[in-house]
Write a protein that holds these residues in place. Structure first.
Motif, mmCIF file in Angstrom:
data_model
loop_
_atom_site.group_PDB
_atom_site.id
_atom_site.type_symbol
_atom_site.label_atom_id
_atom_site.label_comp_id
_atom_site.label_asym_id
_atom_site.label_seq_id
_atom_site.Cartn_x
_atom_site.Cartn_y
_atom_site.Cartn_z
ATOM 1 N N ALA A 71 0.807 -1.212 0.000
ATOM 2 C CA ALA A 71 0.000 0.000 0.000
ATOM 3 C C ALA A 71 0.848 1.274 0.000
ATOM 4 O O ALA A 71 0.325 2.349 -0.250
ATOM 5 N N THR A 72 2.147 1.166 0.283
ATOM 6 C CA THR A 72 2.974 2.370 0.394
ATOM 7 C C THR A 72 4.409 2.068 -0.010
ATOM 8 O O THR A 72 4.847 0.916 0.000
ATOM 9 N N ASP A 73 5.114 3.158 -0.368
ATOM 10 C CA ASP A 73 6.542 2.968 -0.671
ATOM 11 C C ASP A 73 7.407 3.180 0.570
ATOM 12 O O ASP A 73 8.625 3.157 0.509
ATOM 13 N N TYR A 74 6.757 3.366 1.711
ATOM 14 C CA TYR A 74 7.472 3.516 2.977
ATOM 15 C C TYR A 74 7.566 2.152 3.664
ATOM 16 O O TYR A 74 6.592 1.398 3.716
ATOM 17 N N THR A 75 8.723 1.823 4.179
ATOM 18 C CA THR A 75 8.908 0.573 4.913
ATOM 19 C C THR A 75 8.934 0.885 6.397
ATOM 20 O O THR A 75 9.865 1.520 6.892
ATOM 21 N N GLY A 76 7.878 0.460 7.085
ATOM 22 C CA GLY A 76 7.817 0.640 8.531
ATOM 23 C C GLY A 76 8.578 -0.478 9.238
ATOM 24 O O GLY A 76 9.176 -1.358 8.605
ATOM 25 N N SER A 77 8.536 -0.449 10.547
ATOM 26 C CA SER A 77 9.190 -1.510 11.305
ATOM 27 C C SER A 77 8.474 -1.716 12.628
ATOM 28 O O SER A 77 7.741 -0.851 13.107
ATOM 29 N N ILE A 78 8.698 -2.891 13.192
ATOM 30 C CA ILE A 78 8.179 -3.238 14.509
ATOM 31 C C ILE A 78 9.365 -3.675 15.369
ATOM 32 O O ILE A 78 10.412 -4.050 14.837
ATOM 33 N N PRO A 79 9.201 -3.620 16.695
ATOM 34 C CA PRO A 79 10.300 -4.085 17.543
ATOM 35 C C PRO A 79 10.591 -5.564 17.305
ATOM 36 O O PRO A 79 9.674 -6.372 17.146
#
Length: 163
Positions: free
Chosen positions: A65-73
């Protein structure tokens, strides 16, 4: 959100205490005053500190859905750590206490010995190596003890009350 307006800042040197404990009944509850007193205060012999910090390895969570790569702990990890000591020409008590393979706990009182302050960290450790440092510079003789952190450290423990 309330604003923090006053703060008593300090320098770690002369305040922070480092202990080596051979036994500790409960890591998550931290050492008792008896265990702390039975440990060895290394503070006056230390010239440098490396590591002794818990770090997190984030996990990337990309999606379509996005070109941003999020992260989780992700997983927590304590990097290998070291203490550099001044070498004593006569006394070898630190070398005797911390030979290669020795196991115990490095306990750090970050704000000094202030009972009930939640500023004590306990790191379960094994000595990985101990070696002299050599230099031609005009400086004191030193040796470095490298520690492997063998289990998750307990952070922000209350400093035990004095007797």
């Amino acid at each position: 959100m309330p604003e923090i307006t006053t703060q008593k800042r300090f320098m770690r040197r002369g305040v922070t205490k480092f202990f080596f404990l051979t036994t500790l009944a409960g890591l998550t509850s931290g050492p008792t005053r008896v265990e702390l007193t039975a440990g060895t205060d290394l503070s006056a012999k230390i010239s440098d500190v490396e590591g002794f910090a818990l770090e997190n390895s984030p996990i990337e969570t990309p999606d379509m859905a996005t070109d941003y790569t999020g992260s989780i702990p992700g997983e927590d990890k304590a990097e290998n750590s070291a203490l550099t000591f001044y070498e004593d020409q006569v006394d070898d008590s630190v070398e005797t206490l911390l030979p290669k393979g020795a196991e115990g706990y490095i306990v750090i009182l970050r704000k000094g010995d202030v009972p009930q302050s939640k500023s004590m960290d306990a790191f379960p450790v094994r000595v990985g190596s101990r070696s002299a440092t050599y230099t031609v510079a005009a400086e004191p003789a030193k040796f470095k003890v490298s520690f492997n952190i063998t289990a998750k450290p307990a952070l922000d423990l209350p400093v035990p009350a004095t007797a």
